[in-house]
Design a protein around this motif. Structure first.
Motif, mmCIF file in Angstrom:
data_model
loop_
_atom_site.group_PDB
_atom_site.id
_atom_site.type_symbol
_atom_site.label_atom_id
_atom_site.label_comp_id
_atom_site.label_asym_id
_atom_site.label_seq_id
_atom_site.Cartn_x
_atom_site.Cartn_y
_atom_site.Cartn_z
ATOM 1 N N LEU A 202 -5.268 3.498 9.220
ATOM 2 C CA LEU A 202 -4.913 2.502 8.217
ATOM 3 C C LEU A 202 -4.742 1.177 8.922
ATOM 4 O O LEU A 202 -3.787 0.976 9.660
ATOM 5 N N LYS B 89 0.834 -1.205 0.000
ATOM 6 C CA LYS B 89 0.000 0.000 0.000
ATOM 7 C C LYS B 89 0.869 1.256 0.000
ATOM 8 O O LYS B 89 0.612 2.209 -0.747
ATOM 9 N N GLN C 140 -7.549 5.766 3.543
ATOM 10 C CA GLN C 140 -6.197 5.201 3.558
ATOM 11 C C GLN C 140 -5.269 5.973 2.628
ATOM 12 O O GLN C 140 -4.137 6.311 2.993
#
Length: 639
Positions: free
Chosen positions: A633, A297, A364
């Motif tokens: 997150l 990510k 996020q």
């Protein structure tokens, strides 16, 4: 086809009449452009003494002027393109350029745009406008490339040219048009019309352009690639044919991803396999543990050349150095990440990165953009362009609606967009500059109407955008201002305003008191004005005015006392005539004393407002330079 026609190798051997050759390999994402490029590089390796210079476009740097060319010229002079511009890199570049160019070297400030040099900008008659600077850069860079080609044949390889910024594309066309030697240029792009953009170049100079549009694999080729990727997993040819073309459309990357899914699932039930390449990639990533998911990510949002230190600082769940390195190596072994540089990582394929980005939640992505931008600013990483920083801060600032706007991030984005616009103007890219300014205007319109305690844009301008220095300046300002307020309060509490004696010594003490208050208030106002903190400056000036008013009132009271004293010394004969005047003077004195008490209250009230304005600046500084935890997150959440 290229190998059979010797299109790549003949020009580099001096064949073909000295014409420059340009190969444009085009096709959609995953079609195999990088693979074909690798084959071309293998063909070039068979050419004796050829020098190959390579650079890649990056989506996140698509608006950074001359980004791919910086890599090319850094390779020519032998410096690390990732290095910040320092006296060391400046000296190294100067020495390398003198060795290469000799007496014909022209050290012009335009070279700062493509090399880590610190050449001073010209002044007066030597100062060029943006158009002439672009022409000057073309002249010097073409001369550099000609000198390189004096020594050996040269091939320049550009990968992912769809991410080129406008100045880089213009410079490429100029280089092709103004070559003096035989030159080979190979580029890959998703743009199927890229070769047509070189048509004007081809008609005005000896440039041979070969367009190589890549097509999907045939059914048999796609099945063969999937089976090769699957390894020893058993599946009939008929079953494979039934799922391959419908799910991969013959795109090689899709075939590989499908083969990996089949291998990891042991064949699986065919009707349970993902119907799309996005589903196949997501299924592979979803099978990862939370820690490697989190790494992916962060790398997806950061974009390219992502250092382990950035991941460690950005990740909410802290990694040990050993654990983080282990996760990165594991993702490299899965062929998801590759080493972008000797110290950085990126996705092996941009399409996989896009899939990961697409399944990150809005919160996020916003959180990660904020953390990544804050890391770059704190690290003072000068190789990160203002356009990149503006993008991160802009994405961090925008919420689902205006009520969720992150004001500090928004102001940072506005600042870096204006810096990016200035860079674009220097590169003669007026369209890009206008786009940056338009984005900054949109963000400015989103800011709340309430006045800020600090004009951030002006304050950043004072420190040339160095946020670390601005933070130190603000902390020092707040500390000094609070110290001055404490001194003023000490003077007020000293009781000078209520001194009953009217001796000359008392008058001097009172004047010193007023000057002390005014000096401290003026010091705060002056510093606040320099930092564009209008509220603090106005509050400090109000304190100074209150001190001056108290002094004037005190003088008025003293004058009344003098009048009464004079009246008391008058002859008895005139006493009756003066009674009425004495009563008036006494009333005026009493009124002056009441006003004096009121002015002291006014001074204290002004100090309270000044303290509040200082607190606002301190709170703004803390909010601006601190990391916001507004978005969470969860590492366990699937991308």
């Amino acid at each position: 086809e290229l190998k059979r026609s010797q299109f790549v190798t003949s020009g580099t051997r001096g064949e073909g009449g000295g014409a420059t050759r340009c190969v444009v390999i085009s096709g959609p994402a995953g079609i195999g452009k990088a693979t074909v490029l690798g084959r071309c590089l293998g063909m070039l390796s068979d050419v004796h003494n050829i020098r190959v210079l390579k650079a890649s476009g990056q989506a996140i740097e698509s608006k950074t002027p001359f980004y791919p060319w910086k890599k090319i010229f850094a390779s020519i002079v032998g410096v690390d393109v990732g290095k910040q511009t320092t006296q060391f890199t400046d000296r190294a570049c100067r020495n390398a350029l003198r060795t290469l160019m000799g007496d014909s070297l022209e050290l012009h400030s335009v070279l700062n745009d493509v090399l880590p040099l610190m050449l001073p900008r010209e002044k007066g008659a030597d100062l060029l406008d943006t158009k002439k600077r672009a022409e000057k850069l073309t002249d010097i860079t073409c001369a550099l490339l000609d000198r390189v080609m004096d020594q050996s044949p040269l091939a320049i390889v550009f990968h992912a040219a769809q991410f080129f910024d406008n100045p880089s594309s213009v410079l490429l066309r100029q280089v092709l048009a103004r070559h003096r030697h035989t030159l080979m240029v190979i580029m890959t792009t998703r743009d199927s019309d890229a070769h047509q953009q070189l048509a004007d170049t081809e008609t005005t100079s000896e440039v041979m352009v070969r367009h190589v549009p890549l097509q999907p694999l045939s059914e048999d080729q796609a099945v063969l690639l999937v089976r090769k990727t699957m390894g020893n997993v058993s599946m009939t040819q008929q079953d494979l044919k039934a799922v391959v073309m419908g799910r991969t459309q013959g795109v090689p990357l899709y075939c590989v991803e499908l083969g990996r899914v089949l291998k990891e699932s042991g064949g699986g039930v065919l009707n349970e396999l993902p119907d799309t390449i996005t589903g196949a990639v997501l299924l592979r990533i979803d099978r990862l543990l939370p820690s490697p998911k989190l790494v992916l990510k962060i790398v997806a949002v950061a974009g390219k050349d992502v250092r382990a230190q950035l991941i460690a600082d950005v990740a909410p769940a802290k990694f040990t150095q050993e654990d983080l390195q282990s996760e990165l190596e594991y993702l490299v072994s899965l062929d998801i990440l590759i080493r972008d540089t000797s110290h950085g990582y990126c996705f092996r394929h941009e399409m996989v990165r896009e899939v990961v980005l697409g399944f990150l939640t809005f919160a996020q992505k916003r959180f990660l953009h904020n953390r990544i931008a804050a890391y770059y600013v704190a690290a003072q990483d000068k190789k990160v362009s203002p356009a990149t920083l503006a993008n991160h801060f802009e994405e961090a600032a925008k919420g689902m609606d205006l009520s969720e706007l992150d004001v500090p991030a928004c102001k940072r984005a506005i600042w870096f967009l204006k810096v990016a616009a200035e860079e674009a103007m220097r590169a003669n890219e007026i369209d890009d500059a206008n786009k940056y300014l338009a984005r900054s205007q949109v963000l400015m319109s989103m800011l709340p109407s309430s006045s800020s305690p600090l004009d951030l844009e002006m304050a950043l301008g004072l420190v040339d955008g160095n946020e670390g220095l601005l933070r130190q300046v603000l902390e020092q300002f707040v500390g000094n201002a609070r110290s001055s307020i404490a001194k003023i309060m000490g003077l007020v509490e000293g009781g000078i305003l209520h001194a009953e004696s009217e001796s000359e010594e008392d008058h001097r003490r009172e004047e010193a008191w007023r000057e002390g208050v005014r000096f401290e208030a003026r010091s705060i106002a002056s510093a606040a004005s320099t930092l564009c903190a209008a509220q603090v400056s106005n509050a400090a000036l109000a304190v100074e005015a209150a001190a001056s008013d108290s002094g004037a009132s005190r003088a008025s009271s003293a004058a009344s006392d003098a009048t009464m004293t004079s009246a008391a010394g008058t002859s008895t004969a005139g006493a009756a005539a003066m009674v009425e005047e004495e009563e008036v003077v006494a009333g005026e004195k009493e009124q002056g004393e009441q006003e004096q008490i009121g002015l002291e209250g006014k001074l204290r009230a002004a100090l309270v407002k000044l303290e509040a304005a200082i607190r606002d600046v301190a709170a703004f500084s803390s909010s601006f330079f601190g990391l916001s935890d507004a978005a969470s997150l969860d590492p366990a959440v699937s991308p």
